[in-house]
Scaffold this motif. Structure first.
Motif, mmCIF file in Angstrom:
data_model
loop_
_atom_site.group_PDB
_atom_site.id
_atom_site.type_symbol
_atom_site.label_atom_id
_atom_site.label_comp_id
_atom_site.label_asym_id
_atom_site.label_seq_id
_atom_site.Cartn_x
_atom_site.Cartn_y
_atom_site.Cartn_z
ATOM 1 N N VAL A 198 -9.507 -10.458 -1.955
ATOM 2 C CA VAL A 198 -10.899 -10.359 -2.385
ATOM 3 C C VAL A 198 -11.846 -10.670 -1.224
ATOM 4 O O VAL A 198 -12.920 -10.073 -1.112
ATOM 5 C CB VAL A 198 -11.143 -11.300 -3.578
ATOM 6 C CG1 VAL A 198 -12.574 -11.205 -4.056
ATOM 7 C CG2 VAL A 198 -10.204 -10.955 -4.723
ATOM 8 N N TYR B 190 -14.496 -6.313 -6.344
ATOM 9 C CA TYR B 190 -13.805 -7.585 -6.162
ATOM 10 C C TYR B 190 -12.965 -7.932 -7.388
ATOM 11 O O TYR B 190 -11.795 -8.312 -7.276
ATOM 12 C CB TYR B 190 -14.804 -8.718 -5.922
ATOM 13 C CG TYR B 190 -15.768 -8.510 -4.784
ATOM 14 C CD1 TYR B 190 -15.471 -7.663 -3.720
ATOM 15 C CD2 TYR B 190 -16.996 -9.157 -4.774
ATOM 16 C CE1 TYR B 190 -16.367 -7.472 -2.685
ATOM 17 C CE2 TYR B 190 -17.897 -8.980 -3.735
ATOM 18 C CZ TYR B 190 -17.579 -8.133 -2.702
ATOM 19 O OH TYR B 190 -18.472 -7.950 -1.675
ATOM 20 N N THR C 70 -14.025 -14.541 -6.976
ATOM 21 C CA THR C 70 -15.095 -13.545 -6.968
ATOM 22 C C THR C 70 -16.417 -14.160 -6.521
ATOM 23 O O THR C 70 -17.184 -13.536 -5.775
ATOM 24 C CB THR C 70 -15.243 -12.911 -8.353
ATOM 25 O OG1 THR C 70 -13.984 -12.349 -8.769
ATOM 26 C CG2 THR C 70 -16.293 -11.821 -8.353
#
Length: 273
Positions: A89, A134, A167
């Motif tokens: 991510v 993401y 995230t």
């Protein structure tokens, strides 16, 4: 004969009983975020980057390094998956700057300026579309990890919390690359400089190996590296262990990045466009 005209009484405006109107900047940003999502869906390269890259990362790191580091891939999977989730991510956040630099170079932002939309909507829309990327990359990583045999002790809430925390950190990092895209003109330059930032942060951390196995001089950097704190928090939420301290540190680091680079990126964006 004189005619007297009585003034017409003013009636109150009818009350609005519908749902409250969404602020224009949010509506415009959501529309442009959807544009970015559709653009990703219809781009083979971007779609593979979101869907296939997490799978390749996990397979390579677990089955190439697993036997040497932990004795067998199954044991290493339990340690590595939270860290590779962070790496995946975090790497995706670097794509925010590259995509913005490409849009700026093609002149699409000049077209946006001629439209009756909020000035910052194109920037917020691009970041909103990347947030979807993401979450998608992280969800694919977790699903594939479970298919390989990864087991969590935190339950569904732990999985959702880990994905949400990663995230949030990627969202904070994307402001760094957004500011970089406003300064650097070429998309390739943004990608290259992004790699110079991301490689030390990810490989100079406890994402792949415990910090106790590293040289003493490197352990000091690992301990203050925010990527290490996010990886610790993800491991705690997914497999058990300390949670509150690394989660708190990760959220503070994310807030600092947004507070510093968010206004800077917006100011540079307004100046350039």
């Amino acid at each position: 004969m004189t005619t007297v005209t009585a003034p017409r009484p003013t009636l109150p405006a009818p009350a609005r009983h519908g749902p409250p109107r969404i602020p224009a900047v949010l509506r415009h940003s959501a529309t442009l975020a959807w544009r970015g999502i559709v653009k990703t869906i219809h781009s083979t390269d971007a779609l593979l980057d979101v869907t296939l890259q997490p799978v390749i990362f996990l397979l390579l790191f677990v089955y190439v390094f697993g036997g040497a580091i932990a004795g067998d891939p199954a044991t290493y999977l339990q340690y590595a998956l939270p860290g590779v989730l962070v790496q995946t991510v975090v790497f995706a956040s670097a794509g925010t700057g590259t995509g913005l630099a490409d849009d700026l170079k093609t002149g699409i932002f000049d077209r946006f300026r001629s439209l009756p939309i909020s000035r910052t909507a194109p920037l917020l829309g691009a970041i909103g579309a990347d947030l979807v990327r993401y979450v998608t990359s992280g969800a694919i990583m977790l699903a594939f990890g479970f298919a390989l045999g990864f087991r969590t002790n935190g339950g569904v809430l732990g999985v959702l919390a880990a994905l949400g925390l990663v995230t949030v950190f990627a969202f904070a990092l994307c402001w760094v690359f957004t500011a970089l895209a406003m300064v650097v003109r070429e998309p390739r330059s943004v990608q290259g400089l992004g790699a110079l930032v991301m490689l030390p942060l990810t490989f100079g951390s406890n994402v792949f190996v415990p910090s106790s196995t590293l040289p003493g001089w490197l352990q000091g950097f690992v301990e203050i590296n925010p990527v290490s704190k996010v990886a610790d928090a993800a491991r705690g939420l997914l497999t058990g262990g300390a949670v509150w301290a690394p989660v708190t540190t990760s959220l503070i680091a994310s807030a600092v990045l947004v507070a510093v680079f968010g206004p800077l990126a917006v100011a540079l964006y307004r100046r350039r466009t």
